[in-house]
Design a protein around this motif. Structure first.
Motif, PDB file in Angstrom:
ATOM      1  N   LEU A 154       0.803  -1.219   0.000  1.00 27.52           N
ATOM      2  CA  LEU A 154       0.000   0.000   0.000  1.00 27.52           C
ATOM      3  C   LEU A 154       0.835   1.267   0.000  1.00 27.52           C
ATOM      4  O   LEU A 154       0.318   2.358  -0.278  1.00 27.52           O
ATOM      5  CB  LEU A 154      -0.914   0.010   1.234  1.00 27.52           C
ATOM      6  N   ILE A 155       2.114   1.165   0.316  1.00 26.12           N
ATOM      7  CA  ILE A 155       2.945   2.351   0.528  1.00 26.12           C
ATOM      8  C   ILE A 155       3.104   3.144  -0.767  1.00 26.12           C
ATOM      9  O   ILE A 155       3.291   2.577  -1.847  1.00 26.12           O
ATOM     10  CB  ILE A 155       4.313   1.934   1.092  1.00 26.12           C
ATOM     11  N   GLY A 156       3.009   4.467  -0.651  1.00 27.80           N
ATOM     12  CA  GLY A 156       3.198   5.322  -1.823  1.00 27.80           C
ATOM     13  C   GLY A 156       2.399   6.599  -1.685  1.00 27.80           C
ATOM     14  O   GLY A 156       1.893   6.946  -0.612  1.00 27.80           O
ATOM     15  N   THR A 157       2.259   7.321  -2.779  1.00 32.65           N
ATOM     16  CA  THR A 157       1.563   8.605  -2.807  1.00 32.65           C
ATOM     17  C   THR A 157       0.438   8.556  -3.830  1.00 32.65           C
ATOM     18  O   THR A 157       0.631   8.100  -4.970  1.00 32.65           O
ATOM     19  CB  THR A 157       2.528   9.748  -3.172  1.00 32.65           C
ATOM     20  N   SER A 158      -0.741   9.029  -3.439  1.00 35.17           N
ATOM     21  CA  SER A 158      -1.889   9.032  -4.336  1.00 35.17           C
ATOM     22  C   SER A 158      -1.831  10.244  -5.267  1.00 35.17           C
ATOM     23  O   SER A 158      -1.065  11.189  -5.055  1.00 35.17           O
ATOM     24  CB  SER A 158      -3.190   9.066  -3.532  1.00 35.17           C
ATOM     25  N   GLU A 159      -2.679  10.229  -6.308  1.00 38.14           N
ATOM     26  CA  GLU A 159      -2.736  11.369  -7.228  1.00 38.14           C
ATOM     27  C   GLU A 159      -3.182  12.633  -6.507  1.00 38.14           C
ATOM     28  O   GLU A 159      -2.863  13.751  -6.930  1.00 38.14           O
ATOM     29  CB  GLU A 159      -3.697  11.058  -8.381  1.00 38.14           C
ATOM     30  N   GLN A 160      -3.911  12.474  -5.434  1.00 40.01           N
ATOM     31  CA  GLN A 160      -4.414  13.622  -4.675  1.00 40.01           C
ATOM     32  C   GLN A 160      -3.387  14.131  -3.649  1.00 40.01           C
ATOM     33  O   GLN A 160      -3.673  15.048  -2.891  1.00 40.01           O
ATOM     34  CB  GLN A 160      -5.724  13.261  -3.965  1.00 40.01           C
ATOM     35  N   GLY A 161      -2.194  13.507  -3.611  1.00 38.93           N
ATOM     36  CA  GLY A 161      -1.139  13.976  -2.726  1.00 38.93           C
ATOM     37  C   GLY A 161      -1.111  13.316  -1.365  1.00 38.93           C
ATOM     38  O   GLY A 161      -0.261  13.641  -0.533  1.00 38.93           O
ATOM     39  N   GLY A 162      -2.019  12.387  -1.097  1.00 37.58           N
ATOM     40  CA  GLY A 162      -1.986  11.675   0.172  1.00 37.58           C
ATOM     41  C   GLY A 162      -0.930  10.589   0.163  1.00 37.58           C
ATOM     42  O   GLY A 162      -0.804   9.850  -0.815  1.00 37.58           O
ATOM     43  N   THR A 163      -0.169  10.508   1.224  1.00 37.11           N
ATOM     44  CA  THR A 163       0.884   9.497   1.303  1.00 37.11           C
ATOM     45  C   THR A 163       0.466   8.376   2.253  1.00 37.11           C
ATOM     46  O   THR A 163      -0.271   8.598   3.217  1.00 37.11           O
ATOM     47  CB  THR A 163       2.201  10.103   1.809  1.00 37.11           C
ATOM     48  N   ILE A 164       0.971   7.195   1.963  1.00 38.18           N
ATOM     49  CA  ILE A 164       0.789   6.042   2.860  1.00 38.18           C
ATOM     50  C   ILE A 164       2.174   5.522   3.202  1.00 38.18           C
ATOM     51  O   ILE A 164       2.969   5.205   2.314  1.00 38.18           O
ATOM     52  CB  ILE A 164      -0.044   4.924   2.205  1.00 38.18           C
ATOM     53  N   ASP A 165       2.473   5.473   4.498  1.00 37.05           N
ATOM     54  CA  ASP A 165       3.707   4.840   4.947  1.00 37.05           C
ATOM     55  C   ASP A 165       3.387   3.912   6.105  1.00 37.05           C
ATOM     56  O   ASP A 165       2.212   3.734   6.474  1.00 37.05           O
ATOM     57  CB  ASP A 165       4.775   5.863   5.314  1.00 37.05           C
ATOM     58  N   MET A 166       4.412   3.292   6.666  1.00 34.70           N
ATOM     59  CA  MET A 166       4.219   2.380   7.794  1.00 34.70           C
ATOM     60  C   MET A 166       5.155   2.780   8.924  1.00 34.70           C
ATOM     61  O   MET A 166       6.187   3.417   8.702  1.00 34.70           O
ATOM     62  CB  MET A 166       4.467   0.922   7.380  1.00 34.70           C
ATOM     63  N   LEU A 167       4.781   2.400  10.130  1.00 36.33           N
ATOM     64  CA  LEU A 167       5.589   2.656  11.321  1.00 36.33           C
ATOM     65  C   LEU A 167       5.752   1.353  12.082  1.00 36.33           C
ATOM     66  O   LEU A 167       4.776   0.767  12.545  1.00 36.33           O
ATOM     67  CB  LEU A 167       4.917   3.711  12.212  1.00 36.33           C
ATOM     68  N   ASP A 168       6.997   0.905  12.166  1.00 35.93           N
ATOM     69  CA  ASP A 168       7.315  -0.278  12.973  1.00 35.93           C
ATOM     70  C   ASP A 168       7.725   0.223  14.349  1.00 35.93           C
ATOM     71  O   ASP A 168       8.844   0.697  14.553  1.00 35.93           O
ATOM     72  CB  ASP A 168       8.458  -1.061  12.327  1.00 35.93           C
ATOM     73  N   THR A 169       6.796   0.156  15.303  1.00 35.37           N
ATOM     74  CA  THR A 169       7.057   0.731  16.625  1.00 35.37           C
ATOM     75  C   THR A 169       8.116  -0.038  17.397  1.00 35.37           C
ATOM     76  O   THR A 169       8.770   0.530  18.274  1.00 35.37           O
ATOM     77  CB  THR A 169       5.765   0.778  17.459  1.00 35.37           C
TER      78      THR A 169
END
Length: 955
Positions: free
Chosen positions: A146-161
């Motif tokens: 799922l990681i990446g950036t949408s056309e609308q500028g929203g980003t998806i990343d992950m956090l390994d706590t």
């Protein structure tokens, strides 16, 4: 709060299992298991603390699995079929974890027949399409698609706590070799044994990644098989194409699930305290209660976590002891730390430290090697949030190095600062506390500062909790892990300060505001850990081993590391060249036997040669589909008369010795001293034995000719000799005492060869064969060996091995009583104990998993004996300096006796040849009497002493 909307989606299921395996079993006042609940609660708490940070969430939800079935089971009925049932003590914690989530007043999403990953994917894509940033709190590889950036500028990343690590596109590419959108194609090829996704048998992560890199998609990779040269890979791609295509469907995340809660409704504000207070109180989480009250309220409810009890005889986990509540302390506030850049400010901190009578100390350096690292700064702490950082050699440089153009921020000159700190650090009136303070001792000793007196939180933790971690090994005593476990605090990491890879900078280039937060936090957290852990020693019976064995050893071992040992570089070069020639010769012979050339060091290629081409029986494939070619497999083939196995075993030994010792030791020679300085860990083995690293000097073969040649490269300085003092059969002597075995005690008292005595008792006669067998049996029994294990060592059938074990116990019934009694005690208490009170915990001693349980039982049988042996040699090391000083032998001085190495049951010294006759009786007496007066042994401790110009000559 940040202007941009930022949704955090917490993979609650992953949190649950990570919390369960991270923490020891705990129960609440009603006796319900809550170890996973507590860990899960502290993880949520950490996220809640980030609410007001720029990268923290504006919206947050926890997503859990509600059902064990989903649409994937309809597509493939074997999906997740191999997953074991959750542990019995985790099952009752699932509803409590839901209660914990609601206690934080956080949205909880769990839909029937929909996997949590699919709900996360649906929410993440929806939010990103609306221009929101999304952080998925998880380390699940499936979600990396799922990681990446949408056309609308929203980003998806992950956090390994657990690792405090952000996972973005670059991290995904580093892990899989492909961008996030192609991760599913890689997963489809490699499969997943946990979820029972078939993939293509024999295709591992590296092969899968390369195929997708080369061809750009799964379909293209599969299509390419028809044009490949004949190979196993071609056959597998063609034969299992259907499996890969099915797997691609199974790993694809469903991104259009109905959303039960609108993302706008996930907005979070201040967490209402009432439901959280009630939840924490109900389950006895008193340390979290105090944090909720701001750290300055009353003592909180009287309830607290209680040690978990075995559910039934022989089931569940062992009890975990009396965990003490945290003392009242405010939360860590990095903004309260001071950067000390003037002499006046330093004087004020030194005055505060003298008044406090206790100061936590930590050094920041340019490298991990204490013998070569440059001092960058020092941090002090006298109370919670009362900490400072004293930068000493920071700089900034566009060239990326400490060059003549470097700009230096305002800081006290190194010599001036150390001159002022020396009286404090050496004052008997102020206790200095460190975390692995041995490192700081060595760094500052190079600046003529001898820190004393000292305490060490890492060593205190080890004295209390060795082996207590859920995986049953003696790890988990680093500061970051201790802070998370005991304080519920996540420390800043070195990577956060300095970065990684090519963009990494030395700590000396970290801006002072950030360096202060990081360095002062280390001292602050160390002091907090000390306040929590040190009182536990008296309550939990750890004071005796800490004060009489471990703490006195810290400066002794530090001194040994500084002394180092000289090695003969020319001899090492010669050995490396000879080994290289022998390795090449063996490779040629192996290729000739195999009938073709192949990479001898490749287990995969070797397995195919042995079991496919040459047709040897007994080949077993692992989960990856690759044949096992480990030591035991090759030894079995060797015993069956397979010449290629004999040659490969020789090749492996030489290759390992060359890379690990003759090559590595040359690189390890310190250019400033011309000596090798190993690093000893006081917490590396859960039984208490010291372990050696960088380089490891404890695994050099002792009895082989090649091992002796390597030891010949360890030499004394001109005019000196090496003296090796070795405890003779100390573990057997301790077994005779601890098990009260009269025949063995008599034999040791009379100076009789113990293996001869055992051979006579076992076989009625003593010859070379019976003595060798008796020796194997003597040591094997103490390690709780099974009949199959003994059969393998002696080359006999399991029934015959069992007869020997029965005979041994009949001749020496005390040993059997000791084993039975030890196991009963450990099952009841959860830990074993040495004669000096060192506890070793065995959390899996009552596990229903047979392999886990039997492994713990074998270790528990030996731990009191091996641990007592380790305690005795440690006591001898700590007493050696004063005894040598009393004899006028100038311990540690260049013209005196210097203790250099501790290897298993042996101590190695360097001394002028003229002092040998005076030193021998002192060393022998200290070692022989090391147990007294704390423990009076009923067997004498024998010591063998030899001297020579090399380590080998001293034997």
């Amino acid at each position: 709060m940040a202007d941009k909307q930022h949704l955090y989606l917490v993979d609650g299921s992953a949190y649950i299992f990570r919390a369960y395996h991270r923490l020891p079993p705990l129960t609440n006042p009603e006796g319900t298991p809550v170890g996973a609940v507590y860990g899960y609660t502290t993880m949520l708490w950490k996220l809640a603390e980030d609410l007001d940070k720029a990268d923290g969430p504006t919206h947050l939800a926890v997503v859990l699995d509600k059902s064990s079935k989903s649409f994937r089971n309809e597509i493939y009925d074997q999906y997740k079929a191999n997953r074991p049932a959750p542990p019995e003590d985790l099952v009752p914690q699932f509803p409590l974890i839901r209660h914990a989530t609601r206690a934080f007043s956080l949205p909880l999403i769990e839909e029937p027949d929909v996997e949590a990953d699919d709900m996360i994917a649906s929410y993440a894509r929806t939010a990103a399409r609306q221009g929101w940033d999304v952080t998925i709190v998880s380390s699940d590889k499936d979600l990396m698609q799922l990681i990446g950036t949408s056309e609308q500028g929203g980003t998806i990343d992950m956090l390994d706590t657990m690792k405090s690590a952000r996972i973005g596109p670059e991290e995904v590419r580093e892990k899989f070799g492909v961008p996030p959108e192609l991760v599913g194609d890689v997963l489809a090829l490699m499969g997943d044994s946990v979820d029972n996704i078939p993939g293509i048998f024999g295709v591992g992560p590296k092969t899968a990644s390369k195929l997708i890199q080369d061809h750009g998609s799964l379909t293209a990779a599969l299509d390419s098989a028809t044009d490949m040269k004949k190979s196993k890979l071609k056959e597998r791609l063609l034969e299992h194409r259907g499996d890969a295509e099915l797997s691609r469907v199974l790993v694809t995340l469903k991104e259009d699930c109905p959303l039960p809660i609108a993302i706008e409704d996930m907005k979070i504000a201040t967490i209402p305290p009432e439901p959280l207070t009630a939840f924490l109180s109900e389950h006895g989480f008193t340390s979290l209660m105090r944090r909720l009250e701001g750290g300055n309220g009353g003592p909180g409810p009287s309830t607290q976590l209680h040690p978990a009890k075995p559910q039934n005889e022989g089931e569940g986990h062992a009890p975990q002891g009396n965990r003490q509540p945290l003392p009242d302390m405010p939360d860590v506030d990095r903004s309260a730390y001071e950067c000390v850049q003037s002499v006046e400010a330093l004087d004020a901190w030194i005055e505060r430290s003298f008044k406090a009578r206790l100061v936590a100390v930590d050094t920041e350096t340019s490298a991990l090697d204490a013998m070569q690292a440059e001092l960058v700064g020092i941090s002090l702490a006298v109370g919670p949030n009362e900490a400072c950082y004293i930068p000493l050699t920071h700089y900034t440089s566009d060239a990326g190095g400490d060059d003549m153009f470097a700009q230096r921020p305002e800081q006290i000159p190194l010599a001036t600062a150390l001159e002022k700190l020396k009286p404090l650090l050496e004052s008997d009136a102020v206790l200095k506390v460190g975390q692995n303070i041995k490192y700081d001792l060595n760094v500052l000793a190079r600046h003529d500062i001898a820190i004393a007196p000292i305490d060490d939180t890492m060593i205190v933790s080890f004295a209390l909790d060795a082996g207590r971690s859920q995986d049953g090994i003696g790890g988990g005593h680093g500061m970051d892990e201790l802070a998370q476990r005991h304080l519920g605090h996540t420390c800043l990491t070195f990577k956060e300060m300095c970065g990684t890879g090519k963009k990494a900078i030395p700590f000396g280039q970290v801006p002072l505001d950030r360096a202060t937060e990081y360095a002062a936090e280390d001292a602050d957290v160390t002091l907090r850990l000390y306040r929590h852990l040190k009182p536990r020693l008296a309550v939990e019976g750890g004071t005796r081993v800490y004060e009489r064995v471990d703490r006195p050893l810290i400066p002794v071992v530090a001194g040994m590391e500084r002394h180092g040992i000289r090695v003969d570089r020319d001899r090492l070069v010669g050995l490396s060249e000879r080994f290289a020639t022998e390795i090449a010769r063996l490779e040629g012979e192996i290729h000739e036997i195999a009938g073709q050339e192949f990479a001898v060091g490749s287990p995969k290629q070797l397995g195919e040669i042995l079991f496919e081409k040459m047709g040897y029986k007994g080949g077993k494939r692992g989960k990856s589909g690759q044949y096992s070619t480990d030591q035991s497999v090759l030894e079995k083939l060797d015993a069956q008369g397979a010449p290629i196995a004999t040659k490969v075993l020789e090749w492996r030994q030489l290759a390992k010795l060359k890379s690990t010792y003759t090559d590595a030791l040359q690189q390890a020679i310190n250019p400033n001293t011309g000596r090798v300085h190993t690093s000893y860990s006081l917490t590396g083995a859960q039984t208490g034995r010291l372990s050696s690293t960088d380089p490891n000097l404890q695994n050099i073969p002792i009895r082989t000719e090649i091992g002796r040649e390597i030891r010949q490269a360890f030499v004394a300085e001109p005019g000196n000799v090496l003296l090796a003092a070795d405890y003779s059969q100390i573990e057997l002597r301790l077994a005779a005492h601890m098990a009260n075995v009269e025949p063995l005690r008599e034999a040791f008292a009379a100076g009789e060869d113990i293996h001869n005595r055992t051979a006579r008792e076992m076989f009625g006669e003593v010859d070379r064969d019976t003595r060798a067998r008796a020796k194997t049996i003597n040591f094997a029994i103490l390690y709780g060996i099974s009949r199959w294990g003994l059969a393998g060592r002696l080359g006999i059938e399991a029934e015959e091995a069992q007869d020997l074990i029965d005979t041994y116990f009949a001749r020496f019934p005390g040993i059997q009583r000791y084993i039975v009694s030890t196991l009963e005690t450990v099952r009841e208490r959860g830990y074993s104990e040495t004669l000096f009170g060192r506890k070793t915990w065995f959390p899996r001693i009552n596990s229903k998993n047979q392999a886990e349980r039997q492994g713990s039982e074998r270790a528990a049988i030996n731990a009191p004996i091996q641990g007592t042996s380790a305690d005795i040699i440690k006591r001898a090391m700590a007493r050696m300096g004063p005894a040598l000083a009393d004899a006028g032998l100038q311990p540690g001085a260049p013209d005196g006796v210097r203790m250099l190495l501790q290897v298993h049951d042996e101590l190695v010294f360097e001394l002028p040849e003229g002092l040998v006759d005076d030193a021998k009786p002192v060393i022998e007496q200290v070692m022989a009497e090391a147990a007294t007066p704390a423990v009076e042994l009923t067997v004498p401790l024998g010591i063998d002493i030899g001297t020579g110009l090399s380590w080998d000559d001293a034997h």
